[in-house]
Design a protein around this motif. Structure first.
Motif, PDB file in Angstrom:
ATOM      1  N   LEU A  18     -22.763  63.250  68.052  1.00 46.93           N
ATOM      2  CA  LEU A  18     -21.769  63.199  69.128  1.00 46.93           C
ATOM      3  C   LEU A  18     -22.005  64.344  70.106  1.00 46.93           C
ATOM      4  N   ASP A  19     -21.725  64.082  71.406  1.00 46.55           N
ATOM      5  CA  ASP A  19     -21.668  65.129  72.434  1.00 46.55           C
ATOM      6  C   ASP A  19     -22.953  65.959  72.515  1.00 46.55           C
ATOM      7  N   LEU A  20     -24.017  65.349  73.045  1.00 47.58           N
ATOM      8  CA  LEU A  20     -25.319  66.022  73.102  1.00 47.58           C
ATOM      9  C   LEU A  20     -25.331  67.139  74.150  1.00 47.58           C
ATOM     10  N   CYS A  21     -25.968  68.249  73.805  1.00 50.28           N
ATOM     11  CA  CYS A  21     -26.188  69.290  74.803  1.00 50.28           C
ATOM     12  C   CYS A  21     -27.549  69.035  75.455  1.00 50.28           C
ATOM     13  N   ASP A  22     -27.929  69.884  76.393  1.00 48.66           N
ATOM     14  CA  ASP A  22     -29.102  69.613  77.219  1.00 48.66           C
ATOM     15  C   ASP A  22     -30.396  69.440  76.408  1.00 48.66           C
ATOM     16  N   ILE A  23     -30.663  70.353  75.468  1.00 45.95           N
ATOM     17  CA  ILE A  23     -31.915  70.266  74.698  1.00 45.95           C
ATOM     18  C   ILE A  23     -31.940  69.001  73.849  1.00 45.95           C
ATOM     19  N   GLU A  24     -30.796  68.692  73.248  1.00 49.52           N
ATOM     20  CA  GLU A  24     -30.710  67.492  72.407  1.00 49.52           C
ATOM     21  C   GLU A  24     -30.952  66.235  73.246  1.00 49.52           C
ATOM     22  N   ASP A  25     -30.437  66.267  74.469  1.00 49.53           N
ATOM     23  CA  ASP A  25     -30.604  65.134  75.376  1.00 49.53           C
ATOM     24  C   ASP A  25     -32.074  64.978  75.763  1.00 49.53           C
ATOM     25  N   LYS A  26     -32.728  66.107  76.087  1.00 54.66           N
ATOM     26  CA  LYS A  26     -34.113  66.061  76.565  1.00 54.66           C
ATOM     27  C   LYS A  26     -35.099  65.714  75.457  1.00 54.66           C
ATOM     28  N   LEU A  83     -46.689  65.068  72.120  1.00 49.28           N
ATOM     29  CA  LEU A  83     -45.995  66.339  72.234  1.00 49.28           C
ATOM     30  C   LEU A  83     -45.277  66.647  70.930  1.00 49.28           C
ATOM     31  N   LYS A  84     -45.357  67.905  70.512  1.00 48.82           N
ATOM     32  CA  LYS A  84     -44.642  68.264  69.287  1.00 48.82           C
ATOM     33  C   LYS A  84     -43.183  68.533  69.637  1.00 48.82           C
ATOM     34  N   LYS A  85     -42.293  67.768  69.028  1.00 44.09           N
ATOM     35  CA  LYS A  85     -40.869  67.943  69.323  1.00 44.09           C
ATOM     36  C   LYS A  85     -40.292  69.050  68.449  1.00 44.09           C
ATOM     37  N   PRO A  86     -39.431  69.890  69.020  1.00 48.94           N
ATOM     38  CA  PRO A  86     -38.804  70.922  68.197  1.00 48.94           C
ATOM     39  C   PRO A  86     -37.789  70.282  67.265  1.00 48.94           C
ATOM     40  N   PRO A  87     -37.576  70.859  66.075  1.00 52.44           N
ATOM     41  CA  PRO A  87     -36.557  70.288  65.175  1.00 52.44           C
ATOM     42  C   PRO A  87     -35.164  70.536  65.759  1.00 52.44           C
ATOM     43  N   LEU A  88     -34.372  69.482  65.870  1.00 53.96           N
ATOM     44  CA  LEU A  88     -33.043  69.607  66.463  1.00 53.96           C
ATOM     45  C   LEU A  88     -31.959  69.690  65.392  1.00 53.96           C
ATOM     46  N   ILE A  89     -32.349  69.319  64.175  1.00 52.82           N
ATOM     47  CA  ILE A  89     -31.381  69.371  63.074  1.00 52.82           C
ATOM     48  C   ILE A  89     -32.058  70.042  61.891  1.00 52.82           C
ATOM     49  N   ASP A  90     -31.405  71.033  61.267  1.00 52.08           N
ATOM     50  CA  ASP A  90     -32.023  71.727  60.134  1.00 52.08           C
ATOM     51  C   ASP A  90     -31.816  70.945  58.840  1.00 52.08           C
ATOM     52  N   ASP A  91     -32.335  71.514  57.740  1.00 51.86           N
ATOM     53  CA  ASP A  91     -32.298  70.794  56.455  1.00 51.86           C
ATOM     54  C   ASP A  91     -30.870  70.530  55.988  1.00 51.86           C
TER      55      ASP A  91
END
Lengths: 258, 231
Positions: free
Chosen positions: A171-179, A3-11
């Motif tokens: 720190l403190d993950l939101c739902d998308i970051e968690d999934k 599965l292609k994961k979306p980028p969760l952190i930008d450059d």
């Protein structure tokens, strides 16, 4: 197939909601929000919204559940049907039952249960909106509701998660970051005493990463702890201010009467 | 010997209050030589005793306390009474009637029934058993008239005031009869409804503002002003 994961952190190292890696979501806490419960609290952590209510210590029903040497703490963690995108059945799920137990065990060390034998303390937690970190927000809210109910406590319990997304510890993950992230480490503690009351891990971390995550979560808990104390004091400080302001007007009025 | 707060400072559970050789008062506990608060309240130091005057609490029965409660159940030779404590209190028929009770000849519900409110005294309590009540003293018994006001039990001392200053002032200024249950249930009996309104308002103000200095003067001022306006 992967599965292609979306980028969760930008450059620039910013997260989806613009936070830095070691930053909490905006926190809003209110105490004594429900008139009918003995104690209550409301916590907003980003888009996660949780309400907690406490009753007791009171008579145990059914009777046989009472313990002769200490009080029983009963917790119900429940997600409202409208708390998630797809309607959730209001019946307690396996996950909710497990979280109820985990939250209960995170709160128990803070209480003097042996002082109140054959009684029950009930904690009801209602997740109004879920966006990751609901168990931590629940613990934060429940411990405030307990303090508001006047139940003696060793310390407040603050909770916060840390984890790993796109290879970065945050720190403190939101739902998308968690999934879509690699790991999630929820942690609850009594910061004043330096005691951890809940530690879980979901996902993959090296031992050093885990240690770093724990340190990160502890820092988060300390920030939440400060906000908790502030929220408990707020009502009394406000009343004091109101009275002092009214007193400032008094001489003029008194003069009028005389 | 170090103190981390001043007298009457607002503290919350987990606050480190003092370090060293202090005595433990109410709502505090000790780990090693560190003393922490267990409740939201005001820091208090008397001689070398550290304590917290709670702002939120529940009622824990103490033998000798006068309490006001509601009858919630009738048993074989006793009533169960809700006195807002962690446990239901028991009032045995002997302690209510002052003479032996014959279940075959008498009906308990003829004396007190579910829904009745009573003024009673705590006879015994040791926190492993239910508190026992008694009515065998003057002034105790069924409540037949008046209005009930509920406050947090920890604020009862503020309502009474130092050496009864607050309560006697309230009685004097409003001309009402007041019975204070140590469990935070207050019975007020007034001749005029305006006095009752005023008194209830004053009691609620005391509960709300008990942690701010100058309480008695403020309440006296409020009552006088309201009576002045009414006249």
């Amino acid at each position: 197939m992967e599965l292609k994961k979306p980028p969760l952190i930008d450059d620039e190292g910013r997260r989806l909601d613009g936070r830095g890696p070691a930053e909490l979501r905006p926190l809003h806490i209110e105490v004594d929000v429900l008139a009918n419960a003995d104690g209550s609290a409301y916590v907003e952590q980003g888009n996660t919204k949780v309400l907690a209510a406490v009753y007791g210590p009171k008579e145990v029903h059914p009777r046989h559940l009472g313990l002769p040497d200490r009080a029983v703490l009963r917790c119900r963690y429940h997600m409202a049907p409208f708390s998630v995108k797809q309607r959730k059945s209001p019946a307690p799920s396996r996950r909710e039952i497990e979280l109820s137990k985990v939250i209960r065990e995170a709160l128990e060390p803070a209480l003097f249960l042996q002082h109140y034998p054959r009684t029950a303390i009930d904690v009801f937690i209602e997740v109004l909106q879920a966006d990751g970190g609901t168990r931590c927000a629940s613990i934060t809210a429940a411990s405030l509701a307990l303090a508001d109910a006047g139940i003696p406590m060793r310390d407040l319990v603050a909770a916060c998660a840390a984890g790993k997304i796109n290879g970065v510890l945050v720190l403190d993950l939101c739902d998308i970051e968690d999934k879509h992230g690699e790991a999630d480490v929820p942690l609850a503690m009594m910061p004043g005493l330096g005691r951890i009351t809940l530690l879980q891990m979901d996902g993959m971390l090296t031992p050093t990463e885990l240690k770093e995550c724990i340190m990160l979560a502890i820092e988060g808990c300390k920030q939440i702890y400060a906000a908790q104390k502030e929220a408990l004091r707020e009502r009394f400080v406000r009343i004091r201010k109101e009275v002092e302001e009214a007193e400032g007007l008094e001489p003029a009025e008194g003069g009028g009467e005389a | 010997m170090t103190l981390f707060f001043n007298k009457r400072d607002l503290v919350v559970p987990g606050d480190l209050l003092a370090e060293g050789d202090y005595e433990l008062g109410e709502n505090v506990y000790r780990i090693g030589d560190k003393i922490y608060a267990t409740r939201v309240g005001l820091f208090e130091l008397k001689d070398s005793k550290v304590s917290v005057i709670a702002l939120n609490s529940f009622y824990v029965p103490k033998p000798g306390d006068v309490v006001i409660g509601d009858v919630v159940d009738i048993g074989v030779g006793s009533w169960a009474v809700d006195i807002r404590a962690p446990r239901l209190a028991i009032l045995r028929a002997v302690d209510a009637l002052g003479k032996p009770f014959r279940p075959d000849k008498q009906e308990l519900s003829r004396f007190l029934t579910v829904g009745d409110t009573i003024i009673a005294k705590v006879k015994a309590y040791d926190r492993t058993r239910s508190p026992l009540l008694t009515l065998s003293e003057p002034g105790l018994g069924k409540v037949t008239s008046g209005r009930i006001v509920r406050i947090t039990p920890s604020k009862v001392p503020r309502l009474i005031g130092r050496k009864g200053s607050m309560i006697s002032m309230l009685k004097r200024e409003t001309g009402c009869k007041i019975v204070i249950g140590m469990n935070g249930v207050v019975l007020v009996r007034c001749k005029r409804p305006e006095d009752e309104e005023l008194l209830v308002e004053a009691i609620e103000k005391i509960e709300r503002e008990s942690h701010v200095e100058g309480l008695t003067d403020r309440i006296a001022m409020m009552i006088r002003r309201r009576k002045g306006l009414g006249a």
